[in-house]
Design a protein around this motif. Structure first.
Motif, PDB file in Angstrom:
ATOM      1  N   TYR A   1      53.853  10.552 105.920  1.00  0.00           N
ATOM      2  CA  TYR A   1      53.875   9.170 105.434  1.00  0.00           C
ATOM      3  C   TYR A   1      52.456   8.637 105.251  1.00  0.00           C
ATOM      4  O   TYR A   1      52.125   8.074 104.207  1.00  0.00           O
ATOM      5  N   ALA A   2      51.609   8.832 106.250  1.00  0.00           N
ATOM      6  CA  ALA A   2      50.215   8.356 106.167  1.00  0.00           C
ATOM      7  C   ALA A   2      49.477   9.024 105.013  1.00  0.00           C
ATOM      8  O   ALA A   2      48.730   8.365 104.280  1.00  0.00           O
ATOM      9  N   ASN A   3      49.685  10.325 104.843  1.00  0.00           N
ATOM     10  CA  ASN A   3      49.007  11.052 103.769  1.00  0.00           C
ATOM     11  C   ASN A   3      49.443  10.556 102.395  1.00  0.00           C
ATOM     12  O   ASN A   3      48.619  10.389 101.492  1.00  0.00           O
ATOM     13  N   ILE A   4      50.725  10.322 102.235  1.00  0.00           N
ATOM     14  CA  ILE A   4      51.229   9.831 100.951  1.00  0.00           C
ATOM     15  C   ILE A   4      50.713   8.418 100.696  1.00  0.00           C
ATOM     16  O   ILE A   4      50.316   8.085  99.574  1.00  0.00           O
ATOM     17  N   LYS A   5      50.676   7.594 101.726  1.00  0.00           N
ATOM     18  CA  LYS A   5      50.126   6.239 101.564  1.00  0.00           C
ATOM     19  C   LYS A   5      48.669   6.297 101.108  1.00  0.00           C
ATOM     20  O   LYS A   5      48.212   5.432 100.369  1.00  0.00           O
ATOM     21  N   ARG A   6      47.953   7.319 101.543  1.00  0.00           N
ATOM     22  CA  ARG A   6      46.553   7.506 101.167  1.00  0.00           C
ATOM     23  C   ARG A   6      46.397   8.122  99.780  1.00  0.00           C
ATOM     24  O   ARG A   6      45.300   8.233  99.265  1.00  0.00           O
ATOM     25  N   GLY A   7      47.481   8.586  99.169  1.00  0.00           N
ATOM     26  CA  GLY A   7      47.416   9.128  97.821  1.00  0.00           C
ATOM     27  C   GLY A   7      47.487  10.637  97.712  1.00  0.00           C
ATOM     28  O   GLY A   7      47.249  11.191  96.637  1.00  0.00           O
ATOM     29  N   SER A   8      47.805  11.325  98.804  1.00  0.00           N
ATOM     30  CA  SER A   8      47.903  12.783  98.768  1.00  0.00           C
ATOM     31  C   SER A   8      48.939  13.249  97.745  1.00  0.00           C
ATOM     32  O   SER A   8      50.016  12.666  97.631  1.00  0.00           O
ATOM     33  N   LYS A   9      48.595  14.304  97.012  1.00  0.00           N
ATOM     34  CA  LYS A   9      49.606  14.995  96.206  1.00  0.00           C
ATOM     35  C   LYS A   9      50.576  15.644  97.179  1.00  0.00           C
ATOM     36  O   LYS A   9      50.276  15.797  98.362  1.00  0.00           O
ATOM     37  N   VAL A  10      51.713  16.042  96.674  1.00  0.00           N
ATOM     38  CA  VAL A  10      52.776  16.592  97.512  1.00  0.00           C
ATOM     39  C   VAL A  10      53.244  17.921  96.939  1.00  0.00           C
ATOM     40  O   VAL A  10      53.329  18.092  95.725  1.00  0.00           O
ATOM     41  N   SER A  11      53.554  18.836  97.846  1.00  0.00           N
ATOM     42  CA  SER A  11      54.147  20.116  97.483  1.00  0.00           C
ATOM     43  C   SER A  11      55.405  20.282  98.328  1.00  0.00           C
ATOM     44  O   SER A  11      55.361  20.087  99.543  1.00  0.00           O
ATOM     45  N   ILE A  12      56.511  20.591  97.694  1.00  0.00           N
ATOM     46  CA  ILE A  12      57.761  20.821  98.411  1.00  0.00           C
ATOM     47  C   ILE A  12      58.177  22.262  98.168  1.00  0.00           C
ATOM     48  O   ILE A  12      58.317  22.693  97.024  1.00  0.00           O
ATOM     49  N   SER A  13      58.363  22.999  99.262  1.00  0.00           N
ATOM     50  CA  SER A  13      58.782  24.397  99.157  1.00  0.00           C
ATOM     51  C   SER A  13      60.187  24.551  99.709  1.00  0.00           C
ATOM     52  O   SER A  13      60.565  23.907 100.691  1.00  0.00           O
ATOM     53  N   ILE A  14      60.924  25.443  99.062  1.00  0.00           N
ATOM     54  CA  ILE A  14      62.284  25.748  99.492  1.00  0.00           C
ATOM     55  C   ILE A  14      62.533  27.232  99.237  1.00  0.00           C
ATOM     56  O   ILE A  14      62.121  27.763  98.196  1.00  0.00           O
ATOM     57  N   VAL A  15      63.147  27.886 100.199  1.00  0.00           N
ATOM     58  CA  VAL A  15      63.436  29.308 100.078  1.00  0.00           C
ATOM     59  C   VAL A  15      64.847  29.568 100.585  1.00  0.00           C
ATOM     60  O   VAL A  15      65.253  29.026 101.614  1.00  0.00           O
ATOM     61  N   ASN A  16      65.571  30.390  99.862  1.00  0.00           N
ATOM     62  CA  ASN A  16      66.855  30.880 100.329  1.00  0.00           C
ATOM     63  C   ASN A  16      66.638  32.335 100.733  1.00  0.00           C
ATOM     64  O   ASN A  16      66.483  33.205  99.877  1.00  0.00           O
ATOM     65  N   ARG A  17      66.582  32.575 102.035  1.00  0.00           N
ATOM     66  CA  ARG A  17      66.305  33.918 102.548  1.00  0.00           C
ATOM     67  C   ARG A  17      67.419  34.902 102.239  1.00  0.00           C
ATOM     68  O   ARG A  17      67.185  36.105 102.166  1.00  0.00           O
ATOM     69  N   GLU A  18      68.638  34.410 102.065  1.00  0.00           N
ATOM     70  CA  GLU A  18      69.771  35.298 101.793  1.00  0.00           C
ATOM     71  C   GLU A  18      69.644  35.990 100.442  1.00  0.00           C
ATOM     72  O   GLU A  18      70.027  37.143 100.297  1.00  0.00           O
ATOM     73  N   ILE A  19      69.127  35.276  99.459  1.00  0.00           N
ATOM     74  CA  ILE A  19      69.031  35.850  98.109  1.00  0.00           C
ATOM     75  C   ILE A  19      67.582  36.137  97.707  1.00  0.00           C
ATOM     76  O   ILE A  19      67.327  36.533  96.577  1.00  0.00           O
ATOM     77  N   LEU A  20      66.653  35.927  98.646  1.00  0.00           N
ATOM     78  CA  LEU A  20      65.226  36.169  98.407  1.00  0.00           C
ATOM     79  C   LEU A  20      64.737  35.452  97.138  1.00  0.00           C
ATOM     80  O   LEU A  20      64.235  36.070  96.200  1.00  0.00           O
ATOM     81  N   ASP A  21      64.904  34.153  97.141  1.00  0.00           N
ATOM     82  CA  ASP A  21      64.468  33.350  96.015  1.00  0.00           C
ATOM     83  C   ASP A  21      63.985  32.012  96.538  1.00  0.00           C
ATOM     84  O   ASP A  21      64.353  31.592  97.637  1.00  0.00           O
ATOM     85  N   GLY A  22      63.151  31.343  95.763  1.00  0.00           N
ATOM     86  CA  GLY A  22      62.685  30.037  96.168  1.00  0.00           C
ATOM     87  C   GLY A  22      61.757  29.418  95.139  1.00  0.00           C
ATOM     88  O   GLY A  22      61.395  30.054  94.134  1.00  0.00           O
ATOM     89  N   TYR A  23      61.368  28.175  95.427  1.00  0.00           N
ATOM     90  CA  TYR A  23      60.539  27.417  94.499  1.00  0.00           C
ATOM     91  C   TYR A  23      59.559  26.533  95.265  1.00  0.00           C
ATOM     92  O   TYR A  23      59.815  26.131  96.391  1.00  0.00           O
ATOM     93  N   ARG A  24      58.458  26.213  94.590  1.00  0.00           N
ATOM     94  CA  ARG A  24      57.521  25.204  95.081  1.00  0.00           C
ATOM     95  C   ARG A  24      57.394  24.159  93.984  1.00  0.00           C
ATOM     96  O   ARG A  24      57.106  24.475  92.835  1.00  0.00           O
ATOM     97  N   PHE A  25      57.648  22.906  94.357  1.00  0.00           N
ATOM     98  CA  PHE A  25      57.563  21.780  93.439  1.00  0.00           C
ATOM     99  C   PHE A  25      56.320  20.982  93.803  1.00  0.00           C
ATOM    100  O   PHE A  25      56.163  20.564  94.948  1.00  0.00           O
ATOM    101  N   VAL A  26      55.434  20.774  92.854  1.00  0.00           N
ATOM    102  CA  VAL A  26      54.197  20.031  93.075  1.00  0.00           C
ATOM    103  C   VAL A  26      54.302  18.731  92.302  1.00  0.00           C
ATOM    104  O   VAL A  26      54.818  18.712  91.176  1.00  0.00           O
ATOM    105  N   GLY A  27      53.810  17.654  92.903  1.00  0.00           N
ATOM    106  CA  GLY A  27      53.879  16.395  92.175  1.00  0.00           C
ATOM    107  C   GLY A  27      53.159  15.249  92.846  1.00  0.00           C
ATOM    108  O   GLY A  27      52.500  15.414  93.881  1.00  0.00           O
TER     109      GLY A  27
END
Length: 132
Positions: free
Chosen positions: A55-81
Motif C-alpha cells: 500500500y505504501a509503495n503504491i501510494k508513493r507511485g511504484s509500478k506493480v508486477s503481479i505474478s501467477i503460476v499454476n504448478r499443475e499445468i506448468l504455466d503462468g503469467y506476469r502482469f506489469v502495470g
C-alpha cells in the motif's frame, strides 16, 4: 494495450497471485494478494486490507508486477502495470462489503492495476518473454 485472454482470467480466478512493488530504498517487496481478480479486459483489482508495504509503495507511485503460476499445468503469467488507489467510491464500497461478509475489517483501499505488459512464465524458451 495488452488484453487478458480467457485462459489468463481463469488462472487469476483460481490461483494465488503475488504482487510485487518497489520499496522507497529500492528493494523489492512481494506480497500474496488473495483478493486479486479481473476488473476488465485490461485491468486487475485487489483489495488492500493490510495497509502495509504494498500500500505504501503504491501510494508513493511504484509500478506493480503481479505474478501467477499454476504448478499443475506448468504455466503462468506476469502482469506489469501502473496502479491507482480508490479509497472511496463504488468499487471501494463493494470491496468493503465483501470484506465485511468474510468477517474482515474495512479495507484501506482497492488497487486497480492498468496492465501495460504481459509476460509468459511458462517453463522453456518463452519463460519471461513479453507476450503482450
Amino acid at each position: 494495450m495488452p488484453i487478458l485472454t480467457q485462459e489468463m482470467k481463469d488462472m487469476i480466478a483460481t490461483q494465488q497471485c503475488f504482487v510485487g512493488t518497489v520499496n522507497a530504498d529500492g528493494t523489492p517487496n512481494v506480497a500474496p494478494k488473495r483478493s486479486t481478480r479481473v476488473l476488465s479486459d485490461d485491468s486487475l483489482i485487489f483489495t488492500e486490507g493490510t495497509g502495509g508495504a504494498t500500500y505504501a509503495n503504491i501510494k508513493r507511485g511504484s509500478k506493480v508486477s503481479i505474478s501467477i503460476v499454476n504448478r499443475e499445468i506448468l504455466d503462468g503469467y506476469r502482469f506489469v502495470g501502473n496502479a491507482s488507489l480508490q479509497e472511496s467510491g463504488e468499487l471501494f464500497e463493494q470491496a468493503a462489503a465483501m470484506s465485511a461478509q468474510l468477517g474482515r475489517p474495512k479495507p484501506f483501499a482497492v488497487v486497480i492495476i492498468h496492465i501495460t505488459e504481459i509476460h509468459s512464465l511458462k517453463p522453456g524458451p518463452s519463460a519471461g518473454k513479453k507476450i503482450a
